[in-house]
Design a protein around this motif. Structure first.
Motif, PDB file in Angstrom:
ATOM      1  N   TRP A 129      47.766  49.290  47.550  1.00  0.00           N
ATOM      2  CA  TRP A 129      46.628  48.107  47.952  1.00  0.00           C
ATOM      3  C   TRP A 129      46.786  47.624  49.171  1.00  0.00           C
ATOM      4  O   TRP A 129      46.158  47.227  50.004  1.00  0.00           O
ATOM      5  CB  TRP A 129      46.243  47.340  46.533  1.00  0.00           C
ATOM      6  N   THR A 130      48.182  47.183  49.244  1.00  0.00           N
ATOM      7  CA  THR A 130      48.756  46.392  50.316  1.00  0.00           C
ATOM      8  C   THR A 130      48.654  47.266  51.577  1.00  0.00           C
ATOM      9  O   THR A 130      48.237  46.794  52.631  1.00  0.00           O
ATOM     10  CB  THR A 130      50.201  45.957  50.111  1.00  0.00           C
ATOM     11  N   GLY A 166      36.193  46.200  40.974  1.00  0.00           N
ATOM     12  CA  GLY A 166      36.368  44.758  41.685  1.00  0.00           C
ATOM     13  C   GLY A 166      37.219  44.874  42.784  1.00  0.00           C
ATOM     14  O   GLY A 166      36.749  44.280  43.895  1.00  0.00           O
ATOM     15  N   ASN A 167      38.215  45.625  43.033  1.00  0.00           N
ATOM     16  CA  ASN A 167      39.119  45.812  43.897  1.00  0.00           C
ATOM     17  C   ASN A 167      38.497  46.649  45.098  1.00  0.00           C
ATOM     18  O   ASN A 167      38.478  46.399  46.256  1.00  0.00           O
ATOM     19  CB  ASN A 167      40.292  46.660  43.475  1.00  0.00           C
ATOM     20  N   PHE A 168      37.591  47.610  44.532  1.00  0.00           N
ATOM     21  CA  PHE A 168      36.762  48.454  45.431  1.00  0.00           C
ATOM     22  C   PHE A 168      35.935  47.404  46.294  1.00  0.00           C
ATOM     23  O   PHE A 168      35.806  47.672  47.509  1.00  0.00           O
ATOM     24  CB  PHE A 168      36.139  49.536  44.955  1.00  0.00           C
ATOM     25  N   ARG A 212      36.370  41.190  38.985  1.00  0.00           N
ATOM     26  CA  ARG A 212      37.834  41.255  38.272  1.00  0.00           C
ATOM     27  C   ARG A 212      37.988  39.947  37.572  1.00  0.00           C
ATOM     28  O   ARG A 212      38.489  40.313  36.532  1.00  0.00           O
ATOM     29  CB  ARG A 212      38.758  41.081  39.688  1.00  0.00           C
ATOM     30  N   CYS A 213      37.542  38.668  37.753  1.00  0.00           N
ATOM     31  CA  CYS A 213      37.946  37.875  36.817  1.00  0.00           C
ATOM     32  C   CYS A 213      37.194  37.828  35.594  1.00  0.00           C
ATOM     33  O   CYS A 213      37.798  37.686  34.340  1.00  0.00           O
ATOM     34  CB  CYS A 213      37.603  36.211  37.225  1.00  0.00           C
ATOM     35  N   TRP A 214      36.081  38.355  35.471  1.00  0.00           N
ATOM     36  CA  TRP A 214      35.474  38.549  34.292  1.00  0.00           C
ATOM     37  C   TRP A 214      36.121  39.757  33.635  1.00  0.00           C
ATOM     38  O   TRP A 214      36.145  39.735  32.349  1.00  0.00           O
ATOM     39  CB  TRP A 214      34.010  39.095  34.522  1.00  0.00           C
ATOM     40  N   SER A 215      36.236  40.734  34.222  1.00  0.00           N
ATOM     41  CA  SER A 215      36.935  42.209  33.646  1.00  0.00           C
ATOM     42  C   SER A 215      38.466  41.767  33.082  1.00  0.00           C
ATOM     43  O   SER A 215      38.615  42.165  31.801  1.00  0.00           O
ATOM     44  CB  SER A 215      37.225  43.049  34.679  1.00  0.00           C
TER      45      SER A 215
END
Length: 185
Positions: free
Chosen positions: A13-14, A82-84, A46-49
Motif C-alpha cells: 500500500w505504501t 475502502g482502500n481502493f 473502512r471505518c464502518w467495515s
C-alpha cells in the motif's frame, strides 16, 4: 507466495502511495475537491467495515466469526474496497495515468493475490457457511442492496483503536498529495 504478499500488504500500500506521489502534476480545484470527497468516502467505508468485523489487523489472516452484515452484506471485502476508494481519490489528484496505474496495480495485487489468500483461510475455517456466503455476495463490487442487511452493530472501540492508524495515514497522505499538487500548479 500469497502468504508473503499478504504479510507485506501494508508495504505494498505504501509503495502504491509513493508511486502516486511521483505522478502528481497539479490539478484543478474542482478535481481536487472531488478527489478529497472520494478519499473521505473511502475512509468512512473502512471505518464502518472495521467496526463491524472487529478483529482484522495483523500479519496473519484471522477471523473469530464470519462477518456477513453491514458492509459485508453487499461485498465480501469492504476494507479493501475502502482502500481502493482512498487510492482512487489520491490518484485522481495525480491524473488519469495515475488512476490507471493505481487501479491495475491494486487489482493485480489485492484482488488477484491477497484476497484469494484470505478466502482460502475463510473457506477452511467456515466451510459450508462461507460457501453459501460467497454464492450470495460478490467478492469486491456491491451486490443487491437490502437495507435490512446493512444493519449491523458497530464496535466503536475497535474503530477508535484499530482504524486510527489508517485515518492518520489517510489524512497525512492526502495532505502530502494536495501539497505536491499545489506546488506543481
Amino acid at each position: 507466495m500469497r502468504e508473503w504478499i499478504f504479510k507485506m500488504r501494508g508495504g505494498i500500500w505504501t509503495l502504491l502511495f509513493v508511486a502516486i506521489i511521483f505522478m502528481v502534476r497539479g490539478t484543478s480545484p474542482t478535481v481536487m475537491a472531488w478527489s478529497v470527497v472520494v478519499v473521505i468516502l473511502g475512509q468512512l467505508w473502512r471505518c464502518w467495515s472495521a467496526g463491524v468485523i472487529g478483529l482484522y489487523r495483523g500479519e496473519n489472516v484471522k477471523a473469530l466469526k464470519l462477518a456477513t452484515s453491514g458492509p459485508y452484506a453487499v461485498m465480501r471485502n469492504p476494507l479493501y474496497f475502502g482502500n481502493f476508494v482512498i487510492g482512487l481519490g489520491w490518484s485522481m489528484i495525480a491524473g488519469k495515468l495515475a488512476v490507471i496505474i493505481f487501479a491495475v496495480s491494486f487489482w493485480l495485487l489485492y484482488v488477484m493475490v491477497i484476497i484469494p489468500h484470505e478466502e482460502e483461510f475463510l473457506r477452511k475455517k467456515f466451510g459450508q457457511e462461507y460457501e453459501v456466503y460467497c454464492a450470495r455476495v460478490k467478492r469486491f463490487f456491491p451486490t443487491k442492496l437490502d437495507i435490512n442487511d446493512l444493519k449491523a452493530p458497530i464496535d466503536w472501540d475497535v474503530v477508535r483503536r484499530s482504524e486510527i492508524h489508517t485515518i492518520i495515514s489517510t489524512v497525512t497522505g492526502t495532505a502530502i498529495i494536495i501539497t505536491i499538487s499545489c506546488i506543481a500548479s
